[in-house]
Design a protein around this motif. Structure first.
Motif, PDB file in Angstrom:
ATOM      1  N   MET A   1      -7.222  -6.023   7.189  1.00 36.98           N
ATOM      2  CA  MET A   1      -6.390  -7.109   6.697  1.00 36.98           C
ATOM      3  C   MET A   1      -5.973  -6.948   5.237  1.00 36.98           C
ATOM      4  O   MET A   1      -5.178  -7.746   4.734  1.00 36.98           O
ATOM      5  N   GLU A   2      -6.480  -5.932   4.549  1.00 33.29           N
ATOM      6  CA  GLU A   2      -6.162  -5.774   3.128  1.00 33.29           C
ATOM      7  C   GLU A   2      -4.662  -5.735   2.828  1.00 33.29           C
ATOM      8  O   GLU A   2      -4.222  -6.329   1.832  1.00 33.29           O
ATOM      9  N   PRO A   3      -3.830  -5.047   3.624  1.00 36.66           N
ATOM     10  CA  PRO A   3      -2.404  -5.034   3.288  1.00 36.66           C
ATOM     11  C   PRO A   3      -1.776  -6.419   3.173  1.00 36.66           C
ATOM     12  O   PRO A   3      -0.845  -6.619   2.390  1.00 36.66           O
ATOM     13  N   LEU A   4      -2.305  -7.378   3.932  1.00 31.76           N
ATOM     14  CA  LEU A   4      -1.798  -8.757   3.846  1.00 31.76           C
ATOM     15  C   LEU A   4      -2.575  -9.564   2.811  1.00 31.76           C
ATOM     16  O   LEU A   4      -1.980 -10.285   1.995  1.00 31.76           O
ATOM     17  N   ALA A   5      -3.907  -9.438   2.842  1.00 34.28           N
ATOM     18  CA  ALA A   5      -4.754 -10.290   2.010  1.00 34.28           C
ATOM     19  C   ALA A   5      -4.654  -9.977   0.523  1.00 34.28           C
ATOM     20  O   ALA A   5      -5.075 -10.790  -0.296  1.00 34.28           O
ATOM     21  N   LYS A   6      -4.083  -8.838   0.155  1.00 34.26           N
ATOM     22  CA  LYS A   6      -3.865  -8.559  -1.266  1.00 34.26           C
ATOM     23  C   LYS A   6      -2.542  -9.135  -1.761  1.00 34.26           C
ATOM     24  O   LYS A   6      -2.312  -9.179  -2.971  1.00 34.26           O
ATOM     25  N   ARG A   7      -1.689  -9.619  -0.831  1.00 37.74           N
ATOM     26  CA  ARG A   7      -0.361 -10.106  -1.200  1.00 37.74           C
ATOM     27  C   ARG A   7      -0.215 -11.619  -1.093  1.00 37.74           C
ATOM     28  O   ARG A   7       0.508 -12.225  -1.878  1.00 37.74           O
ATOM     29  N   ILE A   8      -0.860 -12.227  -0.078  1.00 37.29           N
ATOM     30  CA  ILE A   8      -0.798 -13.676   0.074  1.00 37.29           C
ATOM     31  C   ILE A   8      -2.222 -14.201   0.275  1.00 37.29           C
ATOM     32  O   ILE A   8      -3.102 -13.466   0.729  1.00 37.29           O
ATOM     33  N   PRO A   9      -2.478 -15.460  -0.081  1.00 35.70           N
ATOM     34  CA  PRO A   9      -3.825 -16.001   0.109  1.00 35.70           C
ATOM     35  C   PRO A   9      -4.236 -15.935   1.578  1.00 35.70           C
ATOM     36  O   PRO A   9      -3.495 -16.379   2.458  1.00 35.70           O
ATOM     37  N   TYR A  10      -5.406 -15.373   1.830  1.00 35.27           N
ATOM     38  CA  TYR A  10      -5.951 -15.282   3.191  1.00 35.27           C
ATOM     39  C   TYR A  10      -7.136 -16.232   3.262  1.00 35.27           C
ATOM     40  O   TYR A  10      -8.228 -15.933   2.792  1.00 35.27           O
ATOM     41  N   MET A  11      -6.890 -17.404   3.825  1.00 30.38           N
ATOM     42  CA  MET A  11      -7.870 -18.482   3.834  1.00 30.38           C
ATOM     43  C   MET A  11      -8.579 -18.518   5.186  1.00 30.38           C
ATOM     44  O   MET A  11      -7.940 -18.395   6.235  1.00 30.38           O
ATOM     45  N   THR A  12      -9.899 -18.670   5.153  1.00 28.86           N
ATOM     46  CA  THR A  12     -10.676 -18.603   6.384  1.00 28.86           C
ATOM     47  C   THR A  12     -11.520 -19.849   6.584  1.00 28.86           C
ATOM     48  O   THR A  12     -11.821 -20.590   5.656  1.00 28.86           O
ATOM     49  N   ASN A  13     -11.911 -20.038   7.835  1.00 29.43           N
ATOM     50  CA  ASN A  13     -12.803 -21.118   8.223  1.00 29.43           C
ATOM     51  C   ASN A  13     -13.825 -20.551   9.200  1.00 29.43           C
ATOM     52  O   ASN A  13     -13.507 -19.653   9.981  1.00 29.43           O
TER      53      ASN A  13
ATOM     54  N   ARG B   1      -1.495  -6.266  12.664  1.00 30.73           N
ATOM     55  CA  ARG B   1      -0.230  -5.649  12.251  1.00 30.73           C
ATOM     56  C   ARG B   1       0.924  -6.635  12.357  1.00 30.73           C
ATOM     57  O   ARG B   1       1.845  -6.611  11.539  1.00 30.73           O
ATOM     58  N   HIS B   2       0.876  -7.499  13.347  1.00 31.93           N
ATOM     59  CA  HIS B   2       1.924  -8.517  13.469  1.00 31.93           C
ATOM     60  C   HIS B   2       1.870  -9.483  12.283  1.00 31.93           C
ATOM     61  O   HIS B   2       2.917  -9.833  11.714  1.00 31.93           O
ATOM     62  N   LEU B   3       0.671  -9.902  11.888  1.00 29.77           N
ATOM     63  CA  LEU B   3       0.537 -10.788  10.743  1.00 29.77           C
ATOM     64  C   LEU B   3       1.036 -10.121   9.464  1.00 29.77           C
ATOM     65  O   LEU B   3       1.746 -10.739   8.662  1.00 29.77           O
ATOM     66  N   ILE B   4       0.640  -8.873   9.253  1.00 32.27           N
ATOM     67  CA  ILE B   4       1.083  -8.140   8.056  1.00 32.27           C
ATOM     68  C   ILE B   4       2.603  -8.043   8.029  1.00 32.27           C
ATOM     69  O   ILE B   4       3.250  -8.282   6.998  1.00 32.27           O
ATOM     70  N   SER B   5       3.187  -7.720   9.171  1.00 30.05           N
ATOM     71  CA  SER B   5       4.639  -7.604   9.260  1.00 30.05           C
ATOM     72  C   SER B   5       5.335  -8.929   8.991  1.00 30.05           C
ATOM     73  O   SER B   5       6.322  -9.004   8.248  1.00 30.05           O
ATOM     74  N   GLU B   6       4.808 -10.017   9.570  1.00 31.25           N
ATOM     75  CA  GLU B   6       5.407 -11.332   9.379  1.00 31.25           C
ATOM     76  C   GLU B   6       5.298 -11.795   7.930  1.00 31.25           C
ATOM     77  O   GLU B   6       6.164 -12.510   7.429  1.00 31.25           O
ATOM     78  N   GLY B   7       4.234 -11.383   7.243  1.00 35.10           N
ATOM     79  CA  GLY B   7       4.021 -11.847   5.880  1.00 35.10           C
ATOM     80  C   GLY B   7       4.679 -11.025   4.802  1.00 35.10           C
ATOM     81  O   GLY B   7       4.803 -11.475   3.651  1.00 35.10           O
ATOM     82  N   THR B   8       5.126  -9.802   5.161  1.00 38.34           N
ATOM     83  CA  THR B   8       5.678  -8.905   4.141  1.00 38.34           C
ATOM     84  C   THR B   8       6.953  -8.217   4.623  1.00 38.34           C
ATOM     85  O   THR B   8       7.107  -7.005   4.525  1.00 38.34           O
ATOM     86  N   SER B   9       7.872  -9.008   5.153  1.00 37.99           N
ATOM     87  CA  SER B   9       9.225  -8.536   5.485  1.00 37.99           C
ATOM     88  C   SER B   9       9.249  -7.335   6.435  1.00 37.99           C
ATOM     89  O   SER B   9      10.053  -6.423   6.289  1.00 37.99           O
ATOM     90  N   GLY B  10       8.347  -7.344   7.409  1.00 38.02           N
ATOM     91  CA  GLY B  10       8.377  -6.295   8.422  1.00 38.02           C
ATOM     92  C   GLY B  10       7.611  -5.039   8.079  1.00 38.02           C
ATOM     93  O   GLY B  10       7.573  -4.108   8.878  1.00 38.02           O
ATOM     94  N   SER B  11       6.972  -4.986   6.912  1.00 37.36           N
ATOM     95  CA  SER B  11       6.213  -3.782   6.547  1.00 37.36           C
ATOM     96  C   SER B  11       4.838  -3.812   7.196  1.00 37.36           C
ATOM     97  O   SER B  11       4.300  -4.869   7.503  1.00 37.36           O
ATOM     98  N   LEU B  12       4.256  -2.639   7.403  1.00 38.02           N
ATOM     99  CA  LEU B  12       2.898  -2.549   7.932  1.00 38.02           C
ATOM    100  C   LEU B  12       1.891  -2.167   6.852  1.00 38.02           C
ATOM    101  O   LEU B  12       0.685  -2.246   7.079  1.00 38.02           O
ATOM    102  N   ASP B  13       2.396  -1.759   5.687  1.00 45.11           N
ATOM    103  CA  ASP B  13       1.498  -1.408   4.583  1.00 45.11           C
ATOM    104  C   ASP B  13       1.369  -2.530   3.561  1.00 45.11           C
ATOM    105  O   ASP B  13       0.700  -2.382   2.542  1.00 45.11           O
ATOM    106  N   GLY B  14       2.039  -3.666   3.825  1.00 47.75           N
ATOM    107  CA  GLY B  14       1.962  -4.800   2.932  1.00 47.75           C
ATOM    108  C   GLY B  14       2.810  -4.685   1.684  1.00 47.75           C
ATOM    109  O   GLY B  14       2.704  -5.520   0.783  1.00 47.75           O
TER     110      GLY B  14
END
Length: 215
Positions: free
Chosen positions: A189-201, A144-157
């Motif tokens: 993670m969908e709320p974030l990963a549908k809006r910005i690239p979610y790159m994994t290792n 939720r912190h990542l989603i909020s940081e990536g989408t202006s404080g929203s939790l739904d992305g």
């Protein structure tokens, strides 16, 4: 979504219960529709589809008690995107339905800074705080912190995009052979990963079958 090899590309991936052969009309299929104005999705690409079975996995528990039908994975690569332009898109099909429209911003290589969200060792969490198998009690708060940081404080992305990409540097879902945990992680993670690239290792918990890490 994920960055492609070329700076002007973006890969859109999703999951469904239908194979590429499930359509009653040859003109239909798993597709991504996209455009540069909301509600005007005037371009589309047919997705490539794949899946896997228990026979493709290393061994127990992934091949027995941990196995769940993964459905089908669909992926399409959008190319020749205009740097910094907002791209609106949806995925699905006429026969089985479409997702709600969402959007991302094409990468702008001329900018002097890149805003990244970095995380590792996350796992999965639930709203009722239940824990099982491999407890990761702070996973939901981290997500939720990542989603909020990536989408202006929203939790739904659905807020304005405030990061260029997220980088998850290993130990992703702690699935360790249980497919349902990967389903939950992607939902988480969908709320974030549908809006910005979610790159994994890969971390050690993505490749912890004995001797599988030897290259």
């Amino acid at each position: 979504i994920a960055r492609g090899e070329d700076v002007d590309s973006m890969r859109v991936s999703w999951n469904s219960a239908q194979s590429a052969d499930a359509f009653s009309s040859s003109s239909d299929g798993h597709r991504v529709q996209f455009g540069t104005a909301s509600g005007v999705l005037d371009s589309e690409l047919v997705a490539q589809t794949s899946t896997y079975s228990a026979d493709d996995l290393c061994g127990s528990p992934a091949t027995d008690v941990g196995f769940v039908d993964p459905g089908y994975f669909h992926s399409a690569l959008l190319t020749s995107l205009v740097p910094g332009e907002t791209v609106y898109y949806r995925v699905g099909s006429d026969e089985f339905g479409w997702t709600e429209e969402t959007s991302f911003v094409a990468f702008d290589g001329s900018r002097k800074e890149t805003r990244m969200l970095l995380t590792a060792d996350m796992g999965i969490g639930y709203d009722d705080h239940s824990l099982y198998h491999w407890p990761t009690p702070r996973a939901l708060a981290t997500a939720r912190h990542l989603i909020s940081e990536g989408t202006s404080g929203s939790l739904d992305g659905e807020g304005d995009i405030t990061a260029d990409l997220a980088l998850h540097i290993g130990d992703i879902a702690y699935g360790t052979g249980y497919g349902a945990k990967w389903d939950r992680f992607m939902e988480q993670m969908e709320p974030l990963a549908k809006r910005i690239p979610y790159m994994t290792n890969m971390g050690n918990h993505e490749r912890d079958w004995p001797d599988s890490g030897v290259t």
